[in-house]
Design a protein around this motif. Structure first.
Motif, PDB file in Angstrom:
ATOM      1  N   ASP A 572      28.506  23.838  25.995  1.00 34.30           N
ATOM      2  CA  ASP A 572      27.495  24.761  26.935  1.00 34.30           C
ATOM      3  C   ASP A 572      28.434  26.010  27.361  1.00 34.30           C
ATOM      4  OD1 ASP A 572      25.878  25.918  28.522  1.00 34.30           O
ATOM      5  OD2 ASP A 572      25.405  24.312  29.666  1.00 34.30           O
ATOM      6  N   GLY A 573      28.260  27.212  26.288  1.00 38.30           N
ATOM      7  CA  GLY A 573      29.119  28.275  26.401  1.00 38.30           C
ATOM      8  C   GLY A 573      28.602  29.024  27.882  1.00 38.30           C
ATOM      9  N   GLY A 574      27.509  29.072  28.195  1.00 40.64           N
ATOM     10  CA  GLY A 574      26.955  29.761  29.247  1.00 40.64           C
ATOM     11  C   GLY A 574      27.600  29.125  30.732  1.00 40.64           C
ATOM     12  N   THR A 575      27.662  28.052  30.661  1.00 40.14           N
ATOM     13  CA  THR A 575      28.046  27.122  31.985  1.00 40.14           C
ATOM     14  C   THR A 575      29.671  27.406  32.134  1.00 40.14           C
ATOM     15  OG1 THR A 575      26.381  25.662  31.903  1.00 40.14           O
ATOM     16  CG2 THR A 575      28.096  25.175  33.184  1.00 40.14           C
ATOM     17  N   ILE A 576      30.177  27.224  30.564  1.00 38.37           N
ATOM     18  CA  ILE A 576      31.720  27.368  30.609  1.00 38.37           C
ATOM     19  C   ILE A 576      32.251  28.822  31.046  1.00 38.37           C
ATOM     20  CG2 ILE A 576      33.774  27.459  29.159  1.00 38.37           C
ATOM     21  CD1 ILE A 576      32.405  25.386  27.389  1.00 38.37           C
ATOM     22  N   LYS A 577      31.525  29.675  30.860  1.00 38.96           N
ATOM     23  CA  LYS A 577      31.811  31.104  31.328  1.00 38.96           C
ATOM     24  C   LYS A 577      31.712  31.313  32.936  1.00 38.96           C
ATOM     25  CE  LYS A 577      31.142  36.122  30.169  1.00 38.96           C
ATOM     26  NZ  LYS A 577      30.173  37.012  29.547  1.00 38.96           N
ATOM     27  N   THR A 578      30.601  30.741  33.401  1.00 35.02           N
ATOM     28  CA  THR A 578      30.259  30.777  34.715  1.00 35.02           C
ATOM     29  C   THR A 578      31.489  30.172  35.655  1.00 35.02           C
ATOM     30  OG1 THR A 578      28.088  31.006  34.487  1.00 35.02           O
ATOM     31  CG2 THR A 578      28.633  30.575  36.520  1.00 35.02           C
ATOM     32  N   LEU A 579      31.629  28.720  35.042  1.00 37.62           N
ATOM     33  CA  LEU A 579      32.729  27.911  35.880  1.00 37.62           C
ATOM     34  C   LEU A 579      33.963  28.578  36.003  1.00 37.62           C
ATOM     35  CD1 LEU A 579      31.296  24.507  34.918  1.00 37.62           C
ATOM     36  CD2 LEU A 579      31.254  25.614  37.300  1.00 37.62           C
ATOM     37  N   SER A 580      34.462  29.046  34.405  1.00 39.64           N
ATOM     38  CA  SER A 580      35.673  29.498  34.376  1.00 39.64           C
ATOM     39  C   SER A 580      36.086  30.780  35.588  1.00 39.64           C
ATOM     40  CB  SER A 580      35.984  29.841  33.317  1.00 39.64           C
ATOM     41  OG  SER A 580      35.986  28.758  32.172  1.00 39.64           O
ATOM     42  N   LYS A 581      35.187  31.571  35.674  1.00 42.95           N
ATOM     43  CA  LYS A 581      35.329  32.749  36.374  1.00 42.95           C
ATOM     44  C   LYS A 581      35.126  32.136  37.972  1.00 42.95           C
ATOM     45  CE  LYS A 581      33.317  37.207  37.906  1.00 42.95           C
ATOM     46  NZ  LYS A 581      33.572  37.038  39.028  1.00 42.95           N
ATOM     47  N   ALA A 582      34.560  31.140  38.281  1.00 51.50           N
ATOM     48  CA  ALA A 582      34.268  30.859  39.625  1.00 51.50           C
ATOM     49  C   ALA A 582      35.779  30.120  39.927  1.00 51.50           C
ATOM     50  CB  ALA A 582      33.134  29.673  39.495  1.00 51.50           C
ATOM     51  N   ILE A 583      36.203  29.178  38.875  1.00 61.78           N
ATOM     52  CA  ILE A 583      37.593  28.772  39.199  1.00 61.78           C
ATOM     53  C   ILE A 583      38.587  29.709  39.143  1.00 61.78           C
ATOM     54  CG2 ILE A 583      39.375  27.130  38.175  1.00 61.78           C
ATOM     55  CD1 ILE A 583      37.026  25.619  36.647  1.00 61.78           C
ATOM     56  N   HIS A 584      38.548  30.774  38.549  1.00 60.03           N
ATOM     57  CA  HIS A 584      39.644  31.591  38.538  1.00 60.03           C
ATOM     58  C   HIS A 584      39.681  32.335  39.850  1.00 60.03           C
ATOM     59  CE1 HIS A 584      41.379  35.810  38.041  1.00 60.03           C
ATOM     60  NE2 HIS A 584      42.255  35.190  37.295  1.00 60.03           N
ATOM     61  N   ASP A 585      38.113  32.667  40.452  1.00 57.65           N
ATOM     62  CA  ASP A 585      38.170  33.293  41.656  1.00 57.65           C
ATOM     63  C   ASP A 585      38.828  32.485  42.943  1.00 57.65           C
ATOM     64  OD1 ASP A 585      37.085  35.324  40.543  1.00 57.65           O
ATOM     65  OD2 ASP A 585      34.897  35.014  40.942  1.00 57.65           O
ATOM     66  N   LYS A 586      38.343  31.241  42.959  1.00 59.72           N
ATOM     67  CA  LYS A 586      38.627  30.331  43.776  1.00 59.72           C
ATOM     68  C   LYS A 586      40.271  30.177  43.716  1.00 59.72           C
ATOM     69  CE  LYS A 586      34.521  27.371  44.391  1.00 59.72           C
ATOM     70  NZ  LYS A 586      33.680  27.924  43.194  1.00 59.72           N
ATOM     71  N   LYS A 587      40.617  29.927  42.654  1.00 61.48           N
ATOM     72  CA  LYS A 587      42.244  29.788  42.553  1.00 61.48           C
ATOM     73  C   LYS A 587      42.997  31.029  43.064  1.00 61.48           C
ATOM     74  CE  LYS A 587      45.379  28.159  38.952  1.00 61.48           C
ATOM     75  NZ  LYS A 587      46.593  29.312  38.973  1.00 61.48           N
ATOM     76  N   SER A 588      42.259  32.176  42.957  1.00 60.25           N
ATOM     77  CA  SER A 588      43.260  33.618  43.359  1.00 60.25           C
ATOM     78  C   SER A 588      42.958  33.414  44.718  1.00 60.25           C
ATOM     79  CB  SER A 588      42.510  34.772  42.830  1.00 60.25           C
ATOM     80  OG  SER A 588      42.715  34.822  41.520  1.00 60.25           O
ATOM     81  N   ARG A 589      41.907  33.165  45.326  1.00 61.77           N
ATOM     82  CA  ARG A 589      41.817  32.939  46.732  1.00 61.77           C
ATOM     83  C   ARG A 589      42.758  31.907  47.543  1.00 61.77           C
ATOM     84  NH1 ARG A 589      41.422  34.841  51.696  1.00 61.77           N
ATOM     85  NH2 ARG A 589      40.233  33.437  53.308  1.00 61.77           N
ATOM     86  N   VAL A 590      42.943  30.988  46.640  1.00 60.16           N
ATOM     87  CA  VAL A 590      43.717  29.650  47.232  1.00 60.16           C
ATOM     88  C   VAL A 590      45.280  30.162  47.247  1.00 60.16           C
ATOM     89  CG1 VAL A 590      44.807  27.647  46.504  1.00 60.16           C
ATOM     90  CG2 VAL A 590      42.381  27.647  46.746  1.00 60.16           C
TER      91      VAL A 590
END
Length: 621
Positions: A572-590
């Motif tokens: 599921d390419g769309g979900t992968i892209k959305t989740l990857s960005k969300a993980i990256h943002d959360k990781k930066s915040r952490v």
């Protein structure tokens, strides 16, 4: 996070990977083990897209940065520090983070004076250290390190071990030093029979599981072969009888469906046994007031060293690179002449010397077999061929010329010559540099079993703990002989660079020494306690809030990672892209929250110490 599925790779007829796969989850530090030539470095090259797999899939989140230790030297800046700072991640805070590069360079053995040097003027070993510093400074999501300790001295190795223990992201590490690997990693991944097996825990656990699986496989294979033979006998006996036709056909079909388990191929391994020469004296060698230096204008490398080598000694020479360890071995071997002092050899001494620089003494026009045969006292070809096999030069590969061998293969030839040379004193200079983990442990066992004495230069703390009973130490600008084990040295002396300086100021700077009345003193203490409670309580509240935010974000990241895995499986390419960005943002915040948390803890500790000193000073009035 990285996931590899159905990986296949072959070179001609040699299969490296067959339907191999694994997953490295967030925060896992993985040790990669396997025999030399079984695909560890190839796997790294495939992950880095430097080499193509025959088939298979490698999945990583979008924006997932992979850093690796490069052996290629390509520098663009004119100073070491500028070159290291090139790899600092881009930050939008405006804060100068040069201190991070400086700290890593210092940890890897660079001095502050080295920061201004041109990288191209460094030795080859320090150029690789600079490459290592650059990849550590870059703070990637996945860190790939292939034998990072080969160019480090023991002090830098200890620093690197501590650095990697605190690594919060993903790591895959290749090293022949099992002790170093187990001290750093949380999981172990073994390349074994073209597949990859990963478990949590140290190297011993995965090896034990592999051994158990192979024992079960072999018992099952033997049992299946026995049953197959019984079925075949039944079929042959009753095939012609009509009354048994149904039973015979049933057995034939069952036999056709059942796979035949092949006998497992034997995996080649290095097996060391040194050729001991007899010795009846009390000591092999005595060194008195030994001094040596290459430059008469500079301080000598060795000054006034005295020691003896008795029977069954295991002496380790340790210290930073460039201090004179190999030079001392060359002096003991008679390859160099002391400036002052004497080295007295027993008349029955038979010395064998393994050193990396000795590779140049191999004749490029001779074959592996000829080199080893010439080292044997009887020039016995049969024994030489046997040693060639032990050194992993079987059959016609023993007829290879030295000129076409790799550096690691030439080291194995030197070790082979050492094995056939009768000796009662071994001088070993970093003998494990080109050996894998199993071969290193085999060498350690052989050294332990050797009836003579051994002097070894090594940076491996695993080897030091296993063998050393005396030490010759290059540290703090001098050379000393230490009577005791390596652990004794760490407990009683320790490395100069690791000693913490005592910066405690014993004099109070907060209250005058003049007498004050008790009522005033009680009021001062009460005010201090009240202020302490307010200040520290406020900081602690911020710490609690920050920790809750971190835990909440990491929990959300874990859920996102699980959803990402499912999306990857479904494609599921769309979900992968959305989740990857969300993980990256959360990781930066952490990451930012952890920086804030560290600053808050430092502030809490500093202010608490400040109040304690004020209160202690008030109590002394």
């Amino acid at each position: 996070m990285i996931r590899v599925d159905n990986l296949n790779k072959s070179y001609g007829g040699q299969v490296i990977f067959k339907n191999a796969g694994f997953t490295v989850n967030p925060g896992e530090r993985v040790g990669l083990v396997g025999r030399n030539g079984h695909g560890k470095t190839t796997l790294f090259r495939i992950i880095l897209r430097q080499e193509k797999a025959d088939s298979g899939v490698i999945n990583t989140p979008n924006g997932y940065a992979i850093g690796h230790l490069s052996q290629h030297v390509t520098f663009t800046e004119d100073t070491v520090l500028k070159e290291a700072c090139l790899s600092l991640p881009v930050n939008d805070t405006g804060i100068d983070e040069t201190y991070k590069a400086e700290a890593i360079l210092m940890g890897l053995g660079f001095s502050s004076r080295d920061f201004a040097l041109d990288p191209m003027d460094l030795s080859g070993g320090f150029q690789i250290r600079l490459n290592l510093a650059k990849v550590l400074v870059s703070d990637p999501d996945l860190l790939l390190l292939d034998e990072p300790t080969n160019y480090l001295d023991i002090v830098s190795m200890r620093w690197l071990g501590q650095f990697l223990q605190s690594w919060k992201k993903e790591l895959i590490l290749i090293t022949h030093d099992r002790g170093f690997m187990d001290s750093v990693t949380s999981h172990t991944m073994a390349i074994h029979r073209c597949r990859i097996k990963k478990t949590s825990g140290p190297t011993e656990k995965v090896y034990r599981q592999l051994l158990m699986e192979e024992e079960i496989y072999e018992k099952t294979r033997i049992n299946d072969a026995k049953k197959r033979k019984e079925v075949e006998q039944f079929i042959n006996r009753f095939r012609a009888k009509a009354t048994k036709a149904r039973a015979v056909q049933s057995r034939i079909k069952a036999l056709q469906k059942k796979d035949v388990k092949d006998r497992l191929d034997e995996i080649s391994t290095l097996d060391f046994i040194f050729n001991s020469a007899p010795f009846t004296g009390r000591q092999y060698m005595e060194v008195r007031d030994l001094s040596f230096g290459f430059d008469s204008e500079a301080p000598g490398l060795i000054d006034g060293l005295s020691f003896y080598i008795g029977k069954k000694e295991r002496i380790a020479i340790i210290g930073k690179n460039g201090m004179g360890k190999t030079t001392l071995l060359n002096l003991l071997a008679g390859d160099l002449t002391p400036l002052t002092g004497t080295i007295t050899y027993h008349k029955h001494l038979k010395l064998a010397y393994f050193g990396q620089t000795n590779i140049v003494r191999l004749d490029p026009e001779k074959t592996v077999e000829q080199e080893i045969m010439n080292a044997h006292p009887d020039h016995n070809r049969g024994i030489a061929r046997g040693i060639c096999g032990v050194m992993m030069f079987p059959g016609d590969t023993a007829l290879k010329k030295v000129s076409v061998l790799s550096g690691g293969e030439k080291s194995r030839v030197l070790l082979g010559k050492l094995l056939v040379s009768p000796a009662n004193l071994l001088l070993l200079d970093e003998p494990t540099n080109h050996l894998d983990m199993e071969a290193t442990e085999s060498l350690v066992e052989a050294v332990d079993a050797f009836s003579g004495s051994v002097i070894i230069v090594t940076h491996s703390e695993m080897i030091l703990h296993a063998l050393a009973t005396r030490l010759i130490i290059f540290d703090d600008g001098k050379i000393t002989v230490f009577e005791g084990t390596y652990q004794d040295f760490l407990d009683r002396v320790g490395w100069k660079d690791e000693k913490a300086s005592d910066q405690t100021d014993s004099e109070s700077q907060f209250l005058p020494k003049a007498k004050v009345n008790k009522k005033l003193l009680r009021r001062i203490r009460a005010e201090l306690i009240n202020e302490k409670s307010k200040v520290l309580g406020g900081i602690q509240k911020k710490i609690d809030t920050t920790e809750k935010d971190i835990m909440s974000l990491e929990e959300k990241m874990e859920n996102d990672n699980n959803d990402l895995l499912d999306a990857s499986v479904k494609g599921d390419g769309g979900t992968i892209k959305t989740l990857s960005k969300a993980i990256h943002d959360k990781k930066s915040r952490v990451d930012r929250l952890f920086i804030e948390l560290e600053q808050l803890h430092n502030e809490l500790e500093s202010r608490a110490k400040e109040f304690e000193e004020k209160l202690n000073a008030a109590s002394e009035q």
